[in-house]
Write a protein that holds these residues in place. Structure first.
Motif, mmCIF file in Angstrom:
data_model
loop_
_atom_site.group_PDB
_atom_site.id
_atom_site.type_symbol
_atom_site.label_atom_id
_atom_site.label_comp_id
_atom_site.label_asym_id
_atom_site.label_seq_id
_atom_site.Cartn_x
_atom_site.Cartn_y
_atom_site.Cartn_z
ATOM 1 N N LYS A 23 0.828 -1.206 0.041
ATOM 2 C CA LYS A 23 0.087 -0.121 0.115
ATOM 3 C C LYS A 23 0.824 1.225 0.044
ATOM 4 N N LEU A 24 2.197 1.110 0.301
ATOM 5 C CA LEU A 24 3.080 2.306 0.269
ATOM 6 C C LEU A 24 3.416 2.429 -1.095
ATOM 7 N N TRP A 25 3.659 1.316 -1.644
ATOM 8 C CA TRP A 25 4.417 1.505 -3.081
ATOM 9 C C TRP A 25 3.445 2.007 -4.071
ATOM 10 N N ILE A 26 2.128 1.732 -4.156
ATOM 11 C CA ILE A 26 1.379 1.837 -5.306
ATOM 12 C C ILE A 26 1.361 3.355 -5.448
ATOM 13 N N PRO A 27 1.066 4.326 -4.584
ATOM 14 C CA PRO A 27 1.154 5.607 -4.839
ATOM 15 C C PRO A 27 2.418 6.286 -5.154
ATOM 16 N N ILE A 35 2.417 3.773 -13.835
ATOM 17 C CA ILE A 35 0.934 3.510 -13.417
ATOM 18 C C ILE A 35 1.196 1.983 -12.707
ATOM 19 N N HIS A 36 0.538 1.950 -11.583
ATOM 20 C CA HIS A 36 0.710 0.817 -10.771
ATOM 21 C C HIS A 36 -0.525 0.002 -10.970
ATOM 22 N N HIS A 37 -0.649 -1.221 -11.396
ATOM 23 C CA HIS A 37 -1.632 -2.206 -11.698
ATOM 24 C C HIS A 37 -2.118 -3.002 -10.419
ATOM 25 N N GLY A 38 -1.272 -2.900 -9.504
ATOM 26 C CA GLY A 38 -1.665 -3.456 -8.181
ATOM 27 C C GLY A 38 -0.804 -4.560 -7.782
ATOM 28 N N TYR A 39 -1.076 -4.884 -6.534
ATOM 29 C CA TYR A 39 -0.532 -6.187 -5.996
ATOM 30 C C TYR A 39 -1.519 -7.182 -5.865
ATOM 31 N N LEU A 79 10.953 0.767 1.875
ATOM 32 C CA LEU A 79 12.049 -0.021 1.679
ATOM 33 C C LEU A 79 12.568 -0.540 3.278
ATOM 34 N N ALA A 80 12.288 0.503 4.226
ATOM 35 C CA ALA A 80 12.698 0.149 5.567
ATOM 36 C C ALA A 80 11.887 -0.589 6.146
#
Length: 109
Positions: A23-27, A35-39, A79-80
């Motif tokens: 949820k941190l990486w998508i935005p 363009i993030h397509h989701g996890y 990443l942390a």
């Protein structure tokens, strides 16, 4: 367009931590030109495999995104989180070229 396919081996006992990471990486990816397509998290079947898909206009744009990660505070925080929780056991990264609906011929064309 190039799509990055990330296949994660995750710790199934740390699924909540991995979901928080996702949820941190998508935005972040979206803010940085992708363009993030989701996890896609485990449902049925293997309980330790997750997938992420995101696209950039070109491989050069993806490489610029990767080069900007070390200087971005929010990326470093994401990443942390993964390092601290050890929710990711390993991952594999592949690049693919999508074939989209707009690329298809229609009957009668």
């Amino acid at each position: 367009m190039i799509t990055c396919y990330l296949r994660y081996v995750i710790d199934p006992y740390r699924l909540a931590e991995f979901e928080a990471y996702a949820k941190l990486w998508i935005p972040l990816v979206n803010r940085m030109g992708g363009i993030h397509h989701g996890y896609f998290l485990p449902g049925e079947g293997a309980n330790n495999i997750a997938v992420a898909l995101f696209s950039f206009p070109s491989l050069a744009a993806y490489e610029a995104y990767r080069a900007s990660i070390p200087g971005d505070r929010r990326c470093q925080e994401a990443l942390a989180l993964a390092d601290r929780t050890r929710c990711i056991v390993s991952y594999q990264r592949s690049f693919m070229r999508p074939v989209l609906d707009a690329d298809c011929e229609r009957p009668g064309d």
